[in-house]
Scaffold this active site. Structure first.
Site, PDB file in Angstrom:
ATOM      1  N   GLN A  76       0.826  -1.215   0.000  1.00 21.77           N
ATOM      2  CA  GLN A  76       0.000   0.000   0.000  1.00 21.77           C
ATOM      3  C   GLN A  76       0.861   1.265   0.000  1.00 21.77           C
ATOM      4  O   GLN A  76       0.476   2.282   0.578  1.00 21.77           O
ATOM      5  CB  GLN A  76      -0.954  -0.004   1.200  1.00 21.77           C
ATOM      6  CG  GLN A  76      -2.128  -0.952   1.027  1.00 21.77           C
ATOM      7  CD  GLN A  76      -3.029  -0.537  -0.140  1.00 21.77           C
ATOM      8  OE1 GLN A  76      -3.127   0.634  -0.489  1.00 21.77           O
ATOM      9  NE2 GLN A  76      -3.671  -1.506  -0.768  1.00 21.77           N
ATOM     10  N   SER A  77       2.000   1.205  -0.662  1.00 21.88           N
ATOM     11  CA  SER A  77       2.923   2.343  -0.691  1.00 21.88           C
ATOM     12  C   SER A  77       2.330   3.560  -1.410  1.00 21.88           C
ATOM     13  O   SER A  77       1.938   3.466  -2.581  1.00 21.88           O
ATOM     14  CB  SER A  77       4.210   1.911  -1.397  1.00 21.88           C
ATOM     15  OG  SER A  77       5.008   3.044  -1.699  1.00 21.88           O
ATOM     16  N   ASN A  78       2.279   4.692  -0.704  1.00 19.04           N
ATOM     17  CA  ASN A  78       1.887   5.952  -1.343  1.00 19.04           C
ATOM     18  C   ASN A  78       2.972   6.423  -2.293  1.00 19.04           C
ATOM     19  O   ASN A  78       2.699   7.053  -3.308  1.00 19.04           O
ATOM     20  CB  ASN A  78       1.654   7.035  -0.288  1.00 19.04           C
ATOM     21  CG  ASN A  78       0.558   6.678   0.674  1.00 19.04           C
ATOM     22  OD1 ASN A  78      -0.578   6.483   0.271  1.00 19.04           O
ATOM     23  ND2 ASN A  78       0.897   6.564   1.950  1.00 19.04           N
ATOM     24  N   ALA A  80       4.976   4.499  -4.082  1.00 22.06           N
ATOM     25  CA  ALA A  80       4.879   3.748  -5.336  1.00 22.06           C
ATOM     26  C   ALA A  80       3.764   4.324  -6.204  1.00 22.06           C
ATOM     27  O   ALA A  80       3.949   4.533  -7.414  1.00 22.06           O
ATOM     28  CB  ALA A  80       4.626   2.276  -5.021  1.00 22.06           C
TER      29      ALA A  80
END
Ligand SMILES: *Cc1c(COP(=O)(O)O)cnc(C)c1O
Length: 333
Positions: A76-78, A80
């Site tokens: 859930q990387s912002n 990325a």
């Protein structure tokens, strides 16, 4: 400042981001006033703090003639998601190597939120289950891109190196200018920290202006406090060296490790209270992984009398992740 102006930069962010008062939340916390710097409103692909870093990272990628961006993060990387959006805007290809590490997640975590958006932005997503597997996947992607005649620009996790941190050096100047225009004393900034590029950039940016600003950074990432402190020292050394800023001029930075709860990406009761209180007092959305825990820190410090009027909360974004935490954030009954 010269190092900023001399650096190649892609226009990706809406700047300046607003600086807004939060009078109802301030009253609930017994603070005379409280402000929020809206870096959730940087505009690109759902917004957030990585967009400021990506302006300089994509600038350098273009200057090197790269055709492909490659970066890393959690599922859930912002970072990325914003890199995928930046690549789309810059006309570059994008590979994301995402490490599936967060325990006890719910089904939405692996399908919704940022991950859904990564696909919409057209990124190639590779999901792995360990750092070793990430290193292997990275090597394979770079080899395949090079075999196809494409140069790859590799962005570290969180965009946190000296180039990315320039985005927050710039933000420190922007925030100073806004406070001066409002005749607001800039004395305390509260924010979340994980890869610490945001924090290092801000600290170096205030030092470059000879402004002594207290920065409170809430650790949302690293169970080993010493490790986060070491990471921060390294990021700070990189950016101060890059700018030629005296390390001795860095103002007070307080790393707070008591709001992480059970670990990175794992919801806590204090986080949920902070997200609800802010939503209901101000109509302002926070996220469960970063800004919710940072606001939990701000709330506890305000209640303990450790903050004064005029404190500024730096909102670093992350709101798309709310939808990956449907069970944790939804109605309790
Ligand atoms: C990445 C991120 C942070 C932390 O920034 P670092 O520079 O990695 O410390 C804070 N908030 C949100 C929403 C983020 O995505």
């Amino acid at each position: 400042m010269k190092a900023l102006e001399a650096s190649p930069r892609a226009a990706l962010a809406l700047r300046p981001t607003p600086l807004e008062a939060m009078p109802r939340l301030a009253a609930k916390l017994g603070l005379g006033s409280l402000y929020v710097k809206r870096d959730d409103c940087t505009g690109l692909g759902g917004g957030g703090n990585k967009t400021r870093k990506l302006e300089f990272l994509v600038g350098e990628a273009r200057a090197q003639g790269a055709q492909t961006l490659l970066t890393f993060g959690a599922l859930q990387s912002n970072h990325a998601r914003q890199t995928a959006a930046a690549a789309a805007r810059a006309g570059l290809a994008c590979h994301l190597v995402l490490v599936d590490l967060v325990r006890d997640r719910e089904p939405a975590y692996t399908t919704s939120g940022n991950l859904l958006l990564d696909h919409l932005f057209g990124a190639e997503v590779t999901i792995v289950d360990s750092d070793a597997a990430a290193a292997l996947a990275t090597r394979r992607i770079i080899e395949a891109e090079q075999a196809g005649g494409r140069r790859v620009y590799v962005i570290p996790t969180g965009g946190s190196n000296a180039i990315g941190a320039l985005g927050y050096v710039d933000c420190a100047f922007e925030l100073s200018g806004q406070c001066d225009a409002l005749d607001l004393a800039l004395h305390t900034v509260v924010t979340a920290a994980s890869t610490t590029g945001t924090l290092a950039g801000l600290a170096a940016g205030f030092a470059a202006q000879q402004r002594e600003v207290r920065i409170v950074a809430v650790n949302v990432y690293e169970m080993d406090a010493t490790k986060l402190e070491r990471t921060f020292s390294e990021r700070l050394a990189e950016i101060t060296t890059h700018l030629g800023v005296e390390a001795a001029s860095i103002g007070p930075v307080e790393l707070r490790h008591d709001f992480l709860g059970a670990g990175y990406g794992i919801p806590s009761a204090a986080m949920r209270e902070a997200v609800e209180l802010t939503a209901r007092a101000e109509g302002l959305l926070l996220d469960p992984v970063y800004t919710g825990k940072a606001m939990a820190g701000l709330i506890a410090m305000a209640r303990a009398g450790e903050l004064s009027a005029g404190t500024i909360f730096l909102h670093t974004g992350g709101v798309p992740a709310l939808f990956a935490y449907r069970e944790a954030m939804g109605p309790t009954s």
